[in-house]
Design an enzyme around this catalytic site. Structure first.
Site, short mmCIF file in Angstrom:
data_model
loop_
_atom_site.label_atom_id
_atom_site.label_comp_id
_atom_site.label_asym_id
_atom_site.label_seq_id
_atom_site.Cartn_x
_atom_site.Cartn_y
_atom_site.Cartn_z
CG PHE A 129 -2.01 1.19 0.94
CD1 PHE A 129 -3.06 0.77 0.26
CD2 PHE A 129 -1.83 2.30 1.71
CE1 PHE A 129 -4.06 1.77 0.01
CE2 PHE A 129 -2.97 3.15 1.61
CZ PHE A 129 -4.00 2.86 0.82
CG ASP A 201 -0.23 -2.55 6.95
OD1 ASP A 201 -1.32 -2.91 7.34
OD2 ASP A 201 -0.11 -1.46 6.02
CE1 TYR A 226 -9.70 2.26 6.57
CE2 TYR A 226 -8.94 3.43 8.68
CZ TYR A 226 -8.83 3.14 7.16
OH TYR A 226 -7.54 3.33 6.44
CE LYS A 227 -8.27 -1.34 4.34
NZ LYS A 227 -7.97 -0.02 4.73
NE ARG A 375 -9.47 -2.94 -2.97
CZ ARG A 375 -9.00 -2.41 -2.02
NH1 ARG A 375 -8.06 -3.00 -1.37
NH2 ARG A 375 -9.58 -1.57 -1.48
#
Length: 416
Positions: A129, A201, A226-227, A375
Site C-alpha cells: 500500500f 501491516d 475501519y475495514k 476488488r
C-alpha cells in the site's frame, strides 16, 4: 451447477448467518467492500448517542474518570488482542495507521541502531500500500542517516534480498490489491535468520483471517479498524509491539499520553512502560467508542469459523465468475491456494474502472485499484452466499450487454 436454491440452502446452514442482523445494511445493496470500509453495526448509533448526549453532554469533563475515557484506548486494545494473537496490555487503539507506522518504524530503527548500526536498508514491496512506502521515504529523509528503502517486486523475491544490510522488513500480511497472504511465521523466521526485524501491516488481515503475532514471533504490527473490524470511517488504528522490544526505545511523537506520569505535568519526557508509550496526544473518544461496537460482534464468534466461511465465499465467487463470465476478458489476480489468500478477490479487466462503476450503479458495491483491478471484499460477518450469486449475475449482465460503456461510468471520481 450452483442454483439460487442451493445458495439459499448454504445461507440457511450457515452458523454465522444470524450475525448479519447486527449490521445496518441498506436494502437493495450487495456490499462487497468491507475490505475498504466495513458496514455500520446497529449498535454504533446508540453508542454514539450515548457518548455525545450522556458522557459528553451530561458528564462533561468528569467522564474522563466516570466513563473511563482515559483508558479506552488500551481497554479496546485488549478486546482486539485476541483477534491478532496478542496478549492483554499489548495493543493500543490510537491515531491513524500512518501515524502508528511512523512511530514504530522510528522505534524499530532505534533498536537496530544499537544492535547493528551498519544496517541501513528498510525492505518492503513495490506493490505494498503506497502510504506505507511514503512513510518510509519520509522518515528516511527526516533522519538523514543513510537509510534506504528497497522494494521487492514479488513475495518470492524476498529471500534473495535479505542480507546483512537490512535493518527491518515492512510487509503487508494480506496484499491490498491482490489478496495474497504471507505465511507470517515462516516469513518472520526468515527475516530473523538474516538479523532483521519484522514489522507487519495487518490492515487487510485483522478480523478477516486468523493472525497470531506472538506464535509467529513477529516484532511489530499496525493496522486499521475501519475495514473488517467495522469501526467506522477513519476510526483509530492499532499498534502492537513485542513485549521484549516495547521498552527498548521510545517512539518519536513523545506526547503527554505516552508519559510515565501524565498528570504530573513534568517539563521533561519520560516514556511510560509498555504499549502506552506508543500513545501520543488526546484520544478521539467518539471514534474509539464506535470501534468497540464492531469488536463486540467478534465476541459472538471466532476467527476459525470466520475463516472457514471466508474461504467458502471466495471459492464460490471465483468459481462462479470463471464459470459464468469466463468468456469475458477477466483475469484472476488473487491466489487460488487457501494458504495464500486473504478475504478479498481481485479480477483485472481492461475497463475495470467503468465495469466497477456500472456494478455500483446496480447496487453491487466493490472498488477499483490501479491498474485495471476490481476488488470484491467478503466479510463473513454479513456477506451471504446468495449475495455472491446475485453479484455474479449482475456482473455477467453488465459485461454481456456492455453497459459499462455508458459515458457516466467513464468519469473518474476522486475516490476509486
Amino acid at each position: 451447477m450452483t442454483t439460487k436454491q442451493h445458495l439459499l440452502e448454504l445461507d440457511q446452514a450457515d452458523p454465522l448467518a444470524p450475525l448479519r442482523d447486527e449490521f445496518a445494511l441498506p436494502e437493495g445493496v450487495i456490499y462487497l467492500d468491507g475490505n475498504s470500509l466495513g458496514a455500520r453495526p446497529h449498535a454504533a448509533l446508540a453508542r454514539a448517542t450515548q457518548m455525545i448526549e450522556e458522557e459528553w453532554g451530561q458528564g462533561l469533563i468528569r467522564s474522563w474518570n466516570t466513563a473511563q475515557w482515559s483508558t479506552l484506548s488500551t481497554r479496546l486494545g485488549d478486546k482486539l488482542a485476541g483477534l491478532i494473537g496478542a496478549g492483554k496490555g499489548e495493543v493500543a487503539i490510537t491515531d491513524t495507521t500512518t501515524v502508528n507506522l511512523f512511530k514504530i518504524l522510528a522505534a524499530a530503527l532505534r533498536v537496530q541502531a544499537d544492535r547493528a548500526p551498519k544496517r541501513k536498508v528498510i525492505l518492503s514491496e513495490l506493490h505494498n500500500f503506497p502510504a506505507d512506502l511514503y512513510v518510509i521515504e519520509g522518515l528516511a529523509d527526516l533522519l538523514q542517516q543513510g537509510y534506504e528503502l528497497r522494494l521487492i517486486e514479488r513475495p518470492e523475491d524476498l529471500p534473495g534480498q535479505l542480507n546483512d544490510e537490512v535493518a527491518l522488513t515492512l510487509l503487508t500480511h494480506v496484499n491490498y490489491k491482490t489478496g495474497h497472504m504471507y505465511d507470517m511465521a515462516a516469513t518472520t523466521a526468515l527475516v530473523h535468520d538474516h538479523g532483521a526485524l519484522a514489522l507487519w501491516d495487518l490492515a487487510h488481515s485483522a478480523g478477516a483471517v486468523p493472525v497470531d503475532l506472538k506464535a509467529a514471533n513477529a516484532d511489530y504490527a499496525i493496522g486499521c479498524t475501519y475495514k473488517y473490524l467495522n469501526g467506522g470511517p477513519g476510526s483509530p488504528a492499532f499498534v502492537w509491539v513485542k513485549p521484549a522490544l516495547c521498552d527498548q526505545a521510545w517512539q518519536p511523537l513523545s506526547g503527554w499520553w505516552g508519559h510515565a506520569r501524565q498528570f504530573a505535568m513534568e517539563p521533561h519526557y519520560e516514556p511510560a512502560s509498555g504499549i502506552t508509550r506508543y500513545l501520543c496526544g488526546t484520544q478521539p473518544l467518539v471514534s474509539l467508542g464506535m470501534v468497540e461496537c464492531g469488536l463486540d460482534i467478534y465476541a459472538k464468534t471466532d476467527m476459525q469459523a470466520l475463516r472457514r466461511k471466508s474461504l467458502a465465499l471466495t471459492d464460490l465467487f471465483i468459481d462462479l465468475v470463471e464459470t459464468r463470465c469466463g468468456h469475458f476478458p477477466l483475469t484472476l489476480v488473487t491466489p487460488r491456494a487457501h494458504a495464500e489468500r486473504g478475504s478479498h478477490v481481485s479480477f483485472e479487466h481492461p475497463h475495470g474502472y467503468a465495469v466497477m462503476q456500472a456494478l455500483i450503479a446496480r447496487g453491487v458495491i466493490g472498488d477499483y485499484r490501479e491498474p485495471q483491478i476490481m476488488r470484491f471484499g467478503f466479510t463473513p460477518l454479513y456477506t451471504s452466499f446468495s449475495d455472491v450469486g446475485e453479484a455474479v449475475e449482475v456482473l455477467f449482465d453488465i459485461l454481456d450487454n456492455e453497459t459499462w460503456r455508458d459515458a457516466r461510468f467513464q468519469t473518474r471520481h476522486s475516490v476509486t
